[in-house]
Design a protein around this motif. Structure first.
Motif, PDB file in Angstrom:
ATOM      1  N   TYR A 259      -0.334   9.681  -5.402  1.00  0.00           N
ATOM      2  CA  TYR A 259       0.315  10.592  -4.462  1.00  0.00           C
ATOM      3  C   TYR A 259       1.786  10.264  -4.252  1.00  0.00           C
ATOM      4  CZ  TYR A 259       1.430  13.145  -0.216  1.00  0.00           C
ATOM      5  OH  TYR A 259       2.040  13.963   0.709  1.00  0.00           O
ATOM      6  N   ASP A 260       2.148   8.972  -4.331  1.00  0.00           N
ATOM      7  CA  ASP A 260       3.540   8.587  -4.081  1.00  0.00           C
ATOM      8  C   ASP A 260       4.392   8.575  -5.349  1.00  0.00           C
ATOM      9  OD1 ASP A 260       2.340   6.449  -5.299  1.00  0.00           O
ATOM     10  OD2 ASP A 260       2.925   4.952  -3.789  1.00  0.00           O
TER      11      ASP A 260
ATOM     12  N   PRO B  91       6.939   9.781  -8.265  1.00  0.00           N
ATOM     13  CA  PRO B  91       8.108  10.677  -8.228  1.00  0.00           C
ATOM     14  C   PRO B  91       7.790  12.095  -8.709  1.00  0.00           C
ATOM     15  CG  PRO B  91       8.733   8.536  -9.107  1.00  0.00           C
ATOM     16  CD  PRO B  91       7.235   8.524  -8.990  1.00  0.00           C
ATOM     17  N   SER B  92       6.856  12.230  -9.638  1.00  0.00           N
ATOM     18  CA  SER B  92       6.540  13.560 -10.167  1.00  0.00           C
ATOM     19  C   SER B  92       5.910  14.480  -9.128  1.00  0.00           C
ATOM     20  CB  SER B  92       5.610  13.441 -11.379  1.00  0.00           C
ATOM     21  OG  SER B  92       4.401  12.795 -11.031  1.00  0.00           O
TER      22      SER B  92
ATOM     23  N   ASP C  26       7.131  14.605  -6.006  1.00  0.00           N
ATOM     24  CA  ASP C  26       8.137  14.769  -4.938  1.00  0.00           C
ATOM     25  C   ASP C  26       8.125  16.185  -4.382  1.00  0.00           C
ATOM     26  OD1 ASP C  26       8.942  12.159  -5.085  1.00  0.00           O
ATOM     27  OD2 ASP C  26      10.790  12.539  -6.207  1.00  0.00           O
ATOM     28  N   ALA C  27       8.071  17.177  -5.268  1.00  0.00           N
ATOM     29  CA  ALA C  27       8.110  18.574  -4.817  1.00  0.00           C
ATOM     30  C   ALA C  27       6.871  18.915  -3.995  1.00  0.00           C
ATOM     31  CB  ALA C  27       8.223  19.509  -6.020  1.00  0.00           C
TER      32      ALA C  27
ATOM     33  N   ARG D 138       5.019  16.773  -2.197  1.00  0.00           N
ATOM     34  CA  ARG D 138       5.132  16.103  -0.894  1.00  0.00           C
ATOM     35  C   ARG D 138       6.124  16.835   0.007  1.00  0.00           C
ATOM     36  NH1 ARG D 138       5.186  11.656  -4.224  1.00  0.00           N
ATOM     37  NH2 ARG D 138       7.433  11.392  -3.951  1.00  0.00           N
ATOM     38  N   ALA D 139       7.244  17.275  -0.557  1.00  0.00           N
ATOM     39  CA  ALA D 139       8.234  18.001   0.236  1.00  0.00           C
ATOM     40  C   ALA D 139       7.657  19.317   0.758  1.00  0.00           C
ATOM     41  CB  ALA D 139       9.485  18.270  -0.605  1.00  0.00           C
TER      42      ALA D 139
ATOM     43  N   THR E  60       5.182  18.512   3.561  1.00  0.00           N
ATOM     44  CA  THR E  60       5.902  18.116   4.778  1.00  0.00           C
ATOM     45  C   THR E  60       6.462  19.346   5.481  1.00  0.00           C
ATOM     46  OG1 THR E  60       6.485  15.961   3.839  1.00  0.00           O
ATOM     47  CG2 THR E  60       7.807  16.741   5.693  1.00  0.00           C
TER      48      THR E  60
END
Length: 265
Positions: A81-82, A84-85, A87-88, A90-91, A94
């Motif tokens: 989950y953490d 870098p791939s 990132d979108a 997670r953003a 959020t």
């Protein structure tokens, strides 16, 4: 290998209550071919495994297991989950959680453990035993444990069984030992199942939760990714607790402001 994929596909078809003929029609093959695969007389190719699994709505994690049982490489990545791939992703999550404020909302994994939460959810769960907030935080346990929110739930008997019944249905669709263990743990904590009265409409009733000053009436919504091709992403779901009336909406705005002030300090 052949026996494993045969047994696996047969188990999923039985679990979904689909006949061999219906599965064949869905997957674009013949009943004879499905029968041969399930009896171990034929080893399905990679494409056929995927088509059969998709037709049976097999989750991505279990699709990979079927592929490996048939001697093929997994088709779906399982990205941390953490990473870098993601990132979108997670953003986006959020932003969705922030957009639900002041309603509490949380993203959980397939076992109901918290991945991400908004400040309103933190406000809702303030005051529970600290050990219940140590990772991994189980949302069902957080709500139904006597050291969690259970003492504050006005309609605990009805709502708790609504939660456990939902977990049980989910476990029947996607068997998981950890899920079975959690259900057994929660059932041991619950009050007796209430007897339905003449006006019974089911236990899917608003959550009535006491705060220091008033009672909140909350309804829940569940949101999942519909087109995920990564195991991790496909298993995420968002749970939001929305106000069932205007007094609750007003109270949630107050709780959210208070939590935000604490965070800013």
């Amino acid at each position: 290998m052949t026996s494993e994929v045969a047994a696996g596909l047969r188990a999923w078809r039985t679990r979904r209550r689909v006949s061999q003929l219906e599965l064949a029609v869905r997957a674009g093959t013949t009943q004879r071919h499905v029968s041969f695969i399930e009896s171990g007389r034929s080893v399905p190719g990679r494409e056929m495994v995927i088509r059969l699994a998709e037709s049976l709505q097999v989750p991505l994690r279990e699709r990979n297991q079927l592929l490996m049982a048939a001697g093929h490489a997994p088709a779906y990545d399982e990205t941390p989950y953490d990473a870098p791939s993601l990132d979108a992703i997670r953003a986006a999550l959020t932003g969705i959680l922030d957009g639900h404020r002041p309603s509490p909302a949380v993203v959980v994994d397939r076992r109901g453990d918290v991945v991400l939460a908004n400040h309103s959810f933190d406000a809702l769960t303030a005051g529970v035993a600290p050990y219940l907030l140590e990772a991994p935080v189980s949302v069902p346990r957080l709500f139904l444990h006597p050291d969690g929110l259970a003492p504050r739930i006005v309609n605990l008997a009805e709502w708790s069984w609504h939660v456990v019944d939902g977990l049980t249905r989910e476990a029947a669709l996607v068997p998981d030992l950890a899920a079975d263990e959690l259900i057994a743990e929660l059932v041991a904590l619950l009050p007796p199942r209430p007897e339905p009265g003449p006006d019974h409409l089911g236990f899917a009733v608003p959550l009535r939760l006491r705060t220091a000053s008033e009672e909140l009436r909350l309804i829940t919504t569940l949101t999942r990714f519909g087109t995920a091709i990564d195991v991790t992403v496909s298993e995420l779901r968002m749970e939001a607790f929305l106000p069932a009336d205007e007094p609750t909406a007003r109270a949630l705005r107050g709780l959210d402001r208070t939590m935000l002030q604490r965070v800013e300090v």
